[in-house]
Design an enzyme around this catalytic site. Structure first.
Site, mmCIF file in Angstrom:
data_model
loop_
_atom_site.group_PDB
_atom_site.id
_atom_site.type_symbol
_atom_site.label_atom_id
_atom_site.label_comp_id
_atom_site.label_asym_id
_atom_site.label_seq_id
_atom_site.Cartn_x
_atom_site.Cartn_y
_atom_site.Cartn_z
ATOM 1 N N HIS A 1 -6.711 -5.533 -2.516
ATOM 2 C CA HIS A 1 -7.494 -5.773 -1.298
ATOM 3 C C HIS A 1 -7.755 -7.270 -1.093
ATOM 4 C CE1 HIS A 1 -9.127 -1.345 -1.098
ATOM 5 N NE2 HIS A 1 -7.844 -1.446 -0.867
ATOM 6 N N THR A 2 -6.942 -8.102 -1.678
ATOM 7 C CA THR A 2 -6.963 -9.536 -1.414
ATOM 8 C C THR A 2 -6.178 -9.868 -0.157
ATOM 9 O OG1 THR A 2 -6.324 -11.707 -2.289
ATOM 10 C CG2 THR A 2 -4.919 -9.896 -2.882
ATOM 11 N N ASN B 1 -4.072 8.486 5.402
ATOM 12 C CA ASN B 1 -2.853 7.822 5.880
ATOM 13 C C ASN B 1 -2.705 7.786 7.389
ATOM 14 O OD1 ASN B 1 -2.046 7.414 3.228
ATOM 15 N ND2 ASN B 1 -0.772 9.246 3.147
ATOM 16 N N HIS C 1 0.307 4.617 -2.316
ATOM 17 C CA HIS C 1 0.092 5.951 -1.756
ATOM 18 C C HIS C 1 1.243 6.900 -2.077
ATOM 19 C CE1 HIS C 1 -3.447 5.286 1.230
ATOM 20 N NE2 HIS C 1 -3.565 4.523 0.153
ATOM 21 N N ARG D 1 0.822 -1.213 0.000
ATOM 22 C CA ARG D 1 0.000 0.000 0.000
ATOM 23 C C ARG D 1 0.859 1.268 0.000
ATOM 24 N NH1 ARG D 1 -3.725 2.321 4.593
ATOM 25 N NH2 ARG D 1 -5.344 3.423 3.406
HETATM 26 C C1 HEM Z 1 -9.717 1.939 -5.585
HETATM 27 C C2 HEM Z 1 -9.688 2.721 -4.551
HETATM 28 C C3 HEM Z 1 -9.170 2.339 -3.198
HETATM 29 C C4 HEM Z 1 -9.719 2.718 -2.023
HETATM 30 C C5 HEM Z 1 -10.947 3.593 -1.829
HETATM 31 C C6 HEM Z 1 -8.921 2.141 -0.981
HETATM 32 C C7 HEM Z 1 -9.151 2.316 0.363
HETATM 33 C C8 HEM Z 1 -8.545 1.598 1.365
HETATM 34 C C9 HEM Z 1 -8.883 1.666 2.754
HETATM 35 C C10 HEM Z 1 -9.952 2.589 3.334
HETATM 36 C C11 HEM Z 1 -8.111 0.770 3.421
HETATM 37 C C12 HEM Z 1 -8.116 0.478 4.903
HETATM 38 C C13 HEM Z 1 -7.317 1.506 5.658
HETATM 39 C C14 HEM Z 1 -7.557 1.468 7.134
HETATM 40 O O1 HEM Z 1 -8.630 1.054 7.562
HETATM 41 O O2 HEM Z 1 -6.642 1.869 7.889
HETATM 42 C C15 HEM Z 1 -7.261 0.140 2.447
HETATM 43 C C16 HEM Z 1 -6.338 -0.840 2.723
HETATM 44 C C17 HEM Z 1 -5.469 -1.359 1.799
HETATM 45 N N1 HEM Z 1 -5.327 -0.949 0.481
HETATM 46 FE FE1 HEM Z 1 -6.627 0.200 -0.520
HETATM 47 N N2 HEM Z 1 -7.910 1.417 -1.534
HETATM 48 C C18 HEM Z 1 -8.009 1.514 -2.884
HETATM 49 C C19 HEM Z 1 -7.137 0.962 -3.816
HETATM 50 C C20 HEM Z 1 -5.985 0.288 -3.486
HETATM 51 C C21 HEM Z 1 -4.929 -0.029 -4.409
HETATM 52 C C22 HEM Z 1 -4.911 0.397 -5.874
HETATM 53 C C23 HEM Z 1 -3.985 -0.712 -3.705
HETATM 54 C C24 HEM Z 1 -2.660 -1.247 -4.175
HETATM 55 C C25 HEM Z 1 -2.342 -1.441 -5.433
HETATM 56 C C26 HEM Z 1 -4.471 -0.841 -2.355
HETATM 57 C C27 HEM Z 1 -3.849 -1.542 -1.353
HETATM 58 C C28 HEM Z 1 -4.333 -1.677 -0.074
HETATM 59 C C29 HEM Z 1 -3.816 -2.637 0.890
HETATM 60 C C30 HEM Z 1 -2.743 -3.669 0.644
HETATM 61 C C31 HEM Z 1 -4.528 -2.423 2.077
HETATM 62 C C32 HEM Z 1 -4.338 -3.149 3.418
HETATM 63 C C33 HEM Z 1 -3.288 -2.410 4.212
HETATM 64 C C34 HEM Z 1 -3.079 -2.883 5.633
HETATM 65 O O3 HEM Z 1 -3.503 -3.972 6.026
HETATM 66 O O4 HEM Z 1 -2.473 -2.102 6.371
HETATM 67 N N3 HEM Z 1 -5.673 -0.197 -2.253
HETATM 68 N N4 HEM Z 1 -7.526 0.678 1.196
#
Ligand code: HEM
Ligand SMILES: *[C@@H]1O[C@H](CO)[C@@H](O)[C@H](O)[C@H]1NC(C)=O
Ligand SMILES: *[C@@H]1O[C@H](CO)[C@@H](O)[C@H](O)[C@H]1NC(C)=O
Ligand SMILES: *[C@@H]1O[C@H](CO)[C@@H](O)[C@H](O)[C@H]1NC(C)=O
Ligand SMILES: *[C@@H]1O[C@H](CO)[C@@H](O)[C@H](O)[C@H]1NC(C)=O
Length: 329
Positions: free
Chosen positions: A194-195, A95, A65, A61
């Protein structure tokens, strides 16, 4: 020159600059100057992930970002330094208390500075670390293009404007990707990240308990049985910082279950399920394609990651090679 002339020529120079910069990235960029860069990074990520099952998701992530805010320039890693005009992106709404994994990036940087000082940029470390993380979690491997240089500034307001939000409409999500030349396929395939990883209850509270336009009710697109599970995990007045799995079926492995979940209305964040909603016909067929064929997802994921890694990179003599990822030299 009138405004109408300025804008196209500005756009043209941005496009040309982008093309030039990308042309300078190559997978063997450090082959003579720091040949062990990937080996060193992989060792430290493997080690750190032994005590934190979520580490690979966190690191993946970080690269996303970084790239979405002023390009892949390591800006996300900079601590706020008001005296130098550096705003901290770490404190941006998307963030703060959310983005993590900084320690292993610093550890990689320290190890690299010991063997090849002043050579490997923090922006490249993020790109390398993202690939290693995906592959360690069971996902695809790809040749990471390298040669990015680090930016000298960061911008919190830009981060808040550029990074997608859970409740964003499909139209807004699409436009937040298209400004970086990432199309609808990139949006769907990269959302497949998000897998793995977690989401805090606060992000989906409204979706579970008070969905916009549904006055005190939940998002009707959620599978009823899954809704019960989610409401149990995330009660309306419970601890909103509790983290739950983004992929309930295989929380820590990088596979195509994310897309199968969407087909079953078991997407966790609004922005996930919206890809399979009736408002987004083209995204629906992409979800089906990746749900049916994991190799197809992996192949496209690698391709989209390389595309994302090319967003507005600094190359040549622009920017710098930071000695410490947290501050400019
Ligand atoms: C399409 C729009 C996207 C939205 C609205 C979004 C939003 C979010 C949110 C809200 C979280 C949880 C954060 C938290 O609760 O602290 C998250 C986690 C995550 N996102 Fe996304 N995301 C998006 C796309 C992506 C993309 C493109 C990637 C990477 C290529 C990504 C990778 C991740 C990963 C790996 C997590 C888990 C991180 C952890 O466990 O700390 N996301 N995302
Ligand atoms: C790279 O790592 C290997 C083993 O980890 C070591 O034997 C070799 O000397 C290293 N090469 C350089 C150039 O640091
Ligand atoms: C970030 O989170 C910390 C700790 O919860 C909080 O004190 C701070 O005010 C937050 N920053 C912003 C800009 O919201
Ligand atoms: C539900 O959301 C509406 C606005 O969307 C807000 O006015 C109301 O206070 C919320 N209710 C609860 C219980 O949070
Ligand atoms: C799945 O995708 C791969 C890679 O894109 C392709 O080679 C293969 O033929 C596909 N399999 C099926 C059953 O469609």
């Amino acid at each position: 020159m009138g405004l109408s002339n300025t804008i196209p020529s500005l756009l043209l120079s941005i496009l040309m600059f982008g093309a030039l910069a990308n042309a300078q990235l190559s997978s063997d960029f450090y082959s003579t100057t720091c040949p062990n860069v990937t080996v060193i990074a992989r060792g430290l990520i493997e080690q750190a992930s032994r005590s934190d099952v979520r580490l690979t998701a966190k690191v993946m992530r970080l690269h996303f970002h970084d790239c979405f805010v002023n390009g892949c320039d390591g800006s996300v890693l900079l601590d706020a330094a008001p005296a130098e005009g550096v705003q901290g992106e770490k404190e941006a709404f998307q963030n703060n208390n959310s983005l993590d994994g900084f320690q292993v990036i610093d550890d990689i940087k320290t190890a690299l500075e010991n063997v090849c000082p002043g050579v490997v940029s923090c922006a490249d470390i993020l790109a390398i670390a993202a690939e290693i993380s995906v592959s360690l979690a069971g996902g695809p491997s790809w040749d990471v293009l390298l040669g990015r240089r680090d930016g000298r500034t960061a911008n919190r307001a830009d981060a808040e404007a550029a990074l997608p939000l859970g409740p964003d409409s499909l139209e807004i999500l699409t436009s937040k990707f298209s400004v970086h030349n990432l199309d609808t396929t990139d949006l769907v395939v990269l959302s497949g990240a998000h897998t793995f990883g977690r989401v805090q209850c606060g992000v989906i509270n409204n979706r579970l308990h008070n969905f916009s336009g549904y006055n005190g009710q939940s998002d009707p697109s959620i599978d009823p049985e899954f809704l019960q599970t989610l409401r149990r995990q995330c009660p309306q007045s419970g601890d909103q910082t509790t983290r739950i799995n983004l992929d309930p079926t295989s929380p820590d492995s990088f596979d195509n279950d994310y897309f199968k979940n969407l087909q079953n209305n078991r997407g966790v964040i609004d922005s996930d399920q919206i890809l399979f909603s009736s408002t987004g016909a083209t995204t629906v067929s992409l979800v089906n394609r990746f749900a049916e064929n994991q190799s197809e997802f992996f192949r496209n994921f690698a391709r989209s990651m390389i595309k994302m890694g090319n967003v507005r990179v600094l190359a040549g003599t622009d920017g710098e090679i930071r000695r410490d990822c947290k501050r400019v030299n």
